[in-house]
Design a protein around this motif. Structure first.
Motif, PDB file in Angstrom:
ATOM      1  N   THR A  91       0.840  -1.207   0.000  1.00  0.00           N
ATOM      2  CA  THR A  91       0.000   0.000   0.000  1.00  0.00           C
ATOM      3  C   THR A  91       0.869   1.248   0.000  1.00  0.00           C
ATOM      4  O   THR A  91       0.607   2.199  -0.744  1.00  0.00           O
ATOM      5  CB  THR A  91      -0.939   0.009   1.223  1.00  0.00           C
ATOM      6  OG1 THR A  91      -1.835  -1.102   1.116  1.00  0.00           O
ATOM      7  CG2 THR A  91      -1.734   1.296   1.308  1.00  0.00           C
ATOM      8  N   ASN A  92       1.918   1.269   0.821  1.00  0.00           N
ATOM      9  CA  ASN A  92       2.807   2.426   0.861  1.00  0.00           C
ATOM     10  C   ASN A  92       3.473   2.666  -0.489  1.00  0.00           C
ATOM     11  O   ASN A  92       3.596   3.816  -0.928  1.00  0.00           O
ATOM     12  CB  ASN A  92       3.869   2.251   1.947  1.00  0.00           C
ATOM     13  CG  ASN A  92       3.312   2.465   3.329  1.00  0.00           C
ATOM     14  OD1 ASN A  92       2.190   2.930   3.500  1.00  0.00           O
ATOM     15  ND2 ASN A  92       4.087   2.105   4.334  1.00  0.00           N
ATOM     16  N   PRO A  98      12.445   5.135   4.153  1.00  0.00           N
ATOM     17  CA  PRO A  98      11.874   5.492   5.461  1.00  0.00           C
ATOM     18  C   PRO A  98      12.703   4.939   6.617  1.00  0.00           C
ATOM     19  O   PRO A  98      13.269   3.855   6.527  1.00  0.00           O
ATOM     20  CB  PRO A  98      10.485   4.840   5.424  1.00  0.00           C
ATOM     21  CG  PRO A  98      10.621   3.724   4.460  1.00  0.00           C
ATOM     22  CD  PRO A  98      11.620   4.169   3.436  1.00  0.00           C
ATOM     23  N   PRO A  99      12.781   5.691   7.705  1.00  0.00           N
ATOM     24  CA  PRO A  99      13.489   5.207   8.899  1.00  0.00           C
ATOM     25  C   PRO A  99      12.600   4.217   9.636  1.00  0.00           C
ATOM     26  O   PRO A  99      11.718   4.604  10.405  1.00  0.00           O
ATOM     27  CB  PRO A  99      13.720   6.493   9.709  1.00  0.00           C
ATOM     28  CG  PRO A  99      12.587   7.386   9.291  1.00  0.00           C
ATOM     29  CD  PRO A  99      12.272   7.042   7.860  1.00  0.00           C
ATOM     30  N   LEU A 100      12.803   2.947   9.401  1.00  0.00           N
ATOM     31  CA  LEU A 100      11.895   1.921   9.907  1.00  0.00           C
ATOM     32  C   LEU A 100      11.773   1.911  11.422  1.00  0.00           C
ATOM     33  O   LEU A 100      10.676   1.918  11.962  1.00  0.00           O
ATOM     34  CB  LEU A 100      12.336   0.545   9.417  1.00  0.00           C
ATOM     35  CG  LEU A 100      12.332   0.357   7.906  1.00  0.00           C
ATOM     36  CD1 LEU A 100      12.813  -1.039   7.551  1.00  0.00           C
ATOM     37  CD2 LEU A 100      10.942   0.603   7.336  1.00  0.00           C
ATOM     38  N   ALA A 110       3.292   8.025  12.844  1.00  0.00           N
ATOM     39  CA  ALA A 110       3.984   7.005  12.068  1.00  0.00           C
ATOM     40  C   ALA A 110       3.015   6.173  11.237  1.00  0.00           C
ATOM     41  O   ALA A 110       3.386   5.631  10.221  1.00  0.00           O
ATOM     42  CB  ALA A 110       4.798   6.109  12.989  1.00  0.00           C
ATOM     43  N   GLY A 111       1.774   6.076  11.674  1.00  0.00           N
ATOM     44  CA  GLY A 111       0.754   5.380  10.901  1.00  0.00           C
ATOM     45  C   GLY A 111       1.071   3.929  10.659  1.00  0.00           C
ATOM     46  O   GLY A 111       1.547   3.218  11.532  1.00  0.00           O
ATOM     47  N   GLY A 112       0.830   3.503   9.410  1.00  0.00           N
ATOM     48  CA  GLY A 112       0.966   2.100   9.051  1.00  0.00           C
ATOM     49  C   GLY A 112       2.368   1.557   9.217  1.00  0.00           C
ATOM     50  O   GLY A 112       2.550   0.401   9.600  1.00  0.00           O
ATOM     51  N   LEU A 113       3.369   2.354   8.939  1.00  0.00           N
ATOM     52  CA  LEU A 113       4.739   1.870   9.085  1.00  0.00           C
ATOM     53  C   LEU A 113       5.068   1.610  10.557  1.00  0.00           C
ATOM     54  O   LEU A 113       5.790   0.663  10.879  1.00  0.00           O
ATOM     55  CB  LEU A 113       5.732   2.858   8.466  1.00  0.00           C
ATOM     56  CG  LEU A 113       7.141   2.336   8.238  1.00  0.00           C
ATOM     57  CD1 LEU A 113       7.136   1.039   7.441  1.00  0.00           C
ATOM     58  CD2 LEU A 113       7.972   3.387   7.537  1.00  0.00           C
ATOM     59  N   GLY A 114       4.518   2.409  11.446  1.00  0.00           N
ATOM     60  CA  GLY A 114       4.692   2.144  12.874  1.00  0.00           C
ATOM     61  C   GLY A 114       4.061   0.820  13.267  1.00  0.00           C
ATOM     62  O   GLY A 114       4.646   0.040  14.029  1.00  0.00           O
ATOM     63  N   LYS A 131      14.475   1.375  -3.773  1.00  0.00           N
ATOM     64  CA  LYS A 131      14.770   0.673  -2.532  1.00  0.00           C
ATOM     65  C   LYS A 131      13.843  -0.514  -2.365  1.00  0.00           C
ATOM     66  O   LYS A 131      12.804  -0.616  -2.998  1.00  0.00           O
ATOM     67  CB  LYS A 131      14.702   1.587  -1.321  1.00  0.00           C
ATOM     68  CG  LYS A 131      13.481   2.201  -0.747  1.00  0.00           C
ATOM     69  CD  LYS A 131      12.169   2.076  -1.073  1.00  0.00           C
ATOM     70  CE  LYS A 131      11.113   3.005  -0.640  1.00  0.00           C
ATOM     71  NZ  LYS A 131      10.670   3.897  -1.688  1.00  0.00           N
ATOM     72  N   SER A 132      14.282  -1.424  -1.494  1.00  0.00           N
ATOM     73  CA  SER A 132      13.425  -2.526  -1.082  1.00  0.00           C
ATOM     74  C   SER A 132      13.382  -2.520   0.438  1.00  0.00           C
ATOM     75  O   SER A 132      14.355  -2.152   1.098  1.00  0.00           O
ATOM     76  CB  SER A 132      13.938  -3.866  -1.618  1.00  0.00           C
ATOM     77  OG  SER A 132      15.267  -4.081  -1.233  1.00  0.00           O
ATOM     78  N   ILE A 133      12.240  -2.909   0.952  1.00  0.00           N
ATOM     79  CA  ILE A 133      12.091  -3.072   2.392  1.00  0.00           C
ATOM     80  C   ILE A 133      11.952  -4.565   2.636  1.00  0.00           C
ATOM     81  O   ILE A 133      11.016  -5.199   2.145  1.00  0.00           O
ATOM     82  CB  ILE A 133      10.879  -2.288   2.941  1.00  0.00           C
ATOM     83  CG1 ILE A 133      11.075  -0.792   2.687  1.00  0.00           C
ATOM     84  CG2 ILE A 133      10.684  -2.595   4.431  1.00  0.00           C
ATOM     85  CD1 ILE A 133       9.934   0.077   3.161  1.00  0.00           C
ATOM     86  N   TRP A 134      12.923  -5.110   3.347  1.00  0.00           N
ATOM     87  CA  TRP A 134      12.971  -6.536   3.642  1.00  0.00           C
ATOM     88  C   TRP A 134      12.461  -6.814   5.047  1.00  0.00           C
ATOM     89  O   TRP A 134      12.875  -6.158   6.003  1.00  0.00           O
ATOM     90  CB  TRP A 134      14.409  -7.062   3.534  1.00  0.00           C
ATOM     91  CG  TRP A 134      14.821  -7.293   2.129  1.00  0.00           C
ATOM     92  CD1 TRP A 134      15.433  -6.423   1.292  1.00  0.00           C
ATOM     93  CD2 TRP A 134      14.611  -8.488   1.377  1.00  0.00           C
ATOM     94  NE1 TRP A 134      15.639  -7.003   0.072  1.00  0.00           N
ATOM     95  CE2 TRP A 134      15.140  -8.277   0.095  1.00  0.00           C
ATOM     96  CE3 TRP A 134      14.028  -9.735   1.678  1.00  0.00           C
ATOM     97  CZ2 TRP A 134      15.102  -9.257  -0.896  1.00  0.00           C
ATOM     98  CZ3 TRP A 134      14.001 -10.699   0.687  1.00  0.00           C
ATOM     99  CH2 TRP A 134      14.531 -10.458  -0.579  1.00  0.00           C
ATOM    100  N   ILE A 135      11.580  -7.790   5.150  1.00  0.00           N
ATOM    101  CA  ILE A 135      11.037  -8.236   6.429  1.00  0.00           C
ATOM    102  C   ILE A 135      11.381  -9.709   6.585  1.00  0.00           C
ATOM    103  O   ILE A 135      11.165 -10.502   5.664  1.00  0.00           O
ATOM    104  CB  ILE A 135       9.502  -8.061   6.473  1.00  0.00           C
ATOM    105  CG1 ILE A 135       9.100  -6.617   6.196  1.00  0.00           C
ATOM    106  CG2 ILE A 135       8.940  -8.581   7.793  1.00  0.00           C
ATOM    107  CD1 ILE A 135       9.534  -5.603   7.220  1.00  0.00           C
TER     108      ILE A 135
END
Length: 141
Positions: free
Chosen positions: A58-59, A94-96, A105-109, A133-137
């Motif tokens: 979504t982000n 974004p600073p995760l 922070a909303g959804g990322l928080g 960028k990629s955000i890895w979880i």
């Protein structure tokens, strides 16, 4: 939890237009590959993982589509770990971990609270050219 995602034996990649239906498709694809990999949808990590994935896609759709016409989701798993990445071509990283304590922070928080609550990890990896960028979880199973 320290896992080299590159070493995980199961992988699936999905690339879709950066449009609202991408969220549903990413989630449905996750459910399908998890079942194919023998990870039951009732596993306690799955629902939070699907919520995290949905929020990250979504982000990308909301904030990166203007510079990134496509979003790519990489799914990976091993015997004791589930990992996924959401990739777009927007340079903002974004600073995760700041999202948990940051105002508004909303959804990322929420994403980070879930990741930390499950004992997982999160990382932002920028492209070599600085334009994506990629955000890895990574979450334990």
């Amino acid at each position: 939890m320290s896992v080299r995602v590159e070493t995980l034996p199961r992988r699936h990649v999905l690339t879709v237009p950066s449009e609202p239906p991408a969220v549903r498709l990413a989630r449905e694809t996750a459910e399908q590959v998890l079942v194919e990999w023998g990870i039951g949808l009732r596993h306690p990590t799955v629902d939070p993982a699907l919520l995290i994935l949905s929020e990250l896609v979504t982000n990308s759709v909301r904030h990166a589509a203007v510079l990134s016409p496509k979003v790519t989701v990489i799914y990976a798993a091993g015997a004791d770990c589930l990992a996924f990445a959401v990739y777009d071509r927007h340079p903002y990283q974004p600073p995760l971990y700041g999202a948990v304590t940051g105002a508004g922070a909303g959804g990322l928080g929420t994403v980070m609270e879930l990741v930390m609550g499950l004992g997982g990890t999160a990382a932002v990896r920028g492209d070599a050219d600085g334009q994506g960028k990629s955000i890895w979880i990574t979450l334990p199973l």
